[in-house]
Scaffold this active site. Structure first.
Site, PDB file in Angstrom:
ATOM      1  N   ILE A  45       0.892  -1.161   0.000  1.00  0.00           N
ATOM      2  CA  ILE A  45       0.000   0.000   0.000  1.00  0.00           C
ATOM      3  C   ILE A  45       0.926   1.205   0.000  1.00  0.00           C
ATOM      4  CG2 ILE A  45      -0.191  -0.061   2.553  1.00  0.00           C
ATOM      5  CD1 ILE A  45      -2.997   1.136   2.278  1.00  0.00           C
ATOM      6  N   SER A  46       0.593   2.209  -0.796  1.00  0.00           N
ATOM      7  CA  SER A  46       1.502   3.345  -0.965  1.00  0.00           C
ATOM      8  C   SER A  46       1.570   4.202   0.295  1.00  0.00           C
ATOM      9  CB  SER A  46       1.052   4.206  -2.149  1.00  0.00           C
ATOM     10  OG  SER A  46       0.949   3.410  -3.304  1.00  0.00           O
ATOM     11  N   MET A  47       2.629   5.015   0.329  1.00  0.00           N
ATOM     12  CA  MET A  47       2.868   5.949   1.437  1.00  0.00           C
ATOM     13  C   MET A  47       1.801   7.064   1.389  1.00  0.00           C
ATOM     14  SD  MET A  47       6.506   7.743   1.435  1.00  0.00           S
ATOM     15  CE  MET A  47       6.945   9.079   2.490  1.00  0.00           C
TER      16      MET A  47
END
Ligand code: SAM
Length: 199
Positions: A45-47
């Site tokens: 999951i992206s930052m």
């Protein structure tokens, strides 16, 4: 809508969206950290701050048809569905797509169409798109995606090898002329597939 109002709406959504909804198991407890986290299947999951930044760079509005490549957990998709019009999102790993569908349906979004498949080819049936967000890194700009971008469109795509890439903003003007701008370093997992890295 004025840019200041757009920024305020994005900030509010960003601060109120519970990222733990998009994460399972052990990593749930780190949902509040500004870090990419594992979501299984060797994907992340992206930052959060990067999702906020990339969403702001797309300059979305409710008239836009939006293509997302790399649904992942669905976290970025929620931003696209909140601020864009109709969202088309493609994920190659079926288990991730199924979970994202469940989460985003539970959140009440009705403007998202999901596909399991190779997003490096885009989704030609529904092209052109006003906005394209690619959340996995390609080795070079996939021309097939640029072809699916509408005039006056904007597309974000990380370009470069595993580990460190350049975030490229591609814009098309009203006559279809294409420009590229490097927005700086990012780290994404690889875009696999026909027009990405070979598995
Ligand atoms: N934005 C997502 C989120 O916040 O959860 C994270 C996306 S993750 C960094 C990249 C995703 O792209 C992974 O789920 C991966 O399986 C997917 N992906 C990689 N290559 C793909 C392809 N050719 N087509 C569709 N999805 C792809």
């Amino acid at each position: 809508m004025k840019p200041e109002e757009q920024k305020k709406n994005l900030d509010e959504f960003f601060y109120h969206l519970d990222r733990s909804v998009f994460i399972e198991g052990e990593n749930k407890r780190y949902a509040g950290y500004d870090e990419a986290l594992s979501i299984g299947y060797e994907q992340t999951i992206s930052m959060p701050s990067l999702v906020h930044y990339m969403t702001s760079k797309l300059q979305l509005d409710k008239r836009h048809r939006v293509l997302e490549i790399g649904t992942g957990s669905g976290y970025q998709t929620a931003f696209l569905a909140e601020f864009g019009g109709k969202v088309f999102t493609v994920e190659r790993i079926k288990e991730l797509s199924w979970k994202a569908v469940e989460r985003l349906m539970n959140m009440g979004y009705k403007n998202i169409q999901f596909k399991i498949g190779d997003g490096s080819e885009g989704w030609p049936e529904f092209a052109p798109y006003d906005r394209i967000m690619v959340t996995a890194a390609a080795g070079s700009i996939p021309e097939i995606l640029v072809d699916q971008l509408a005039n006056d469109g904007r597309m974000l795509v990380p370009i470069g090898p595993k580990g460190l890439q350049d975030l490229i903003l591609i814009t098309k003007d009203s006559k279809g002329r294409v420009e590229e701008k490097n927005l700086g370093d990012v780290t994404f997992v690889e875009l696999k597939g026909e027009y990405g890295w070979k598995s």
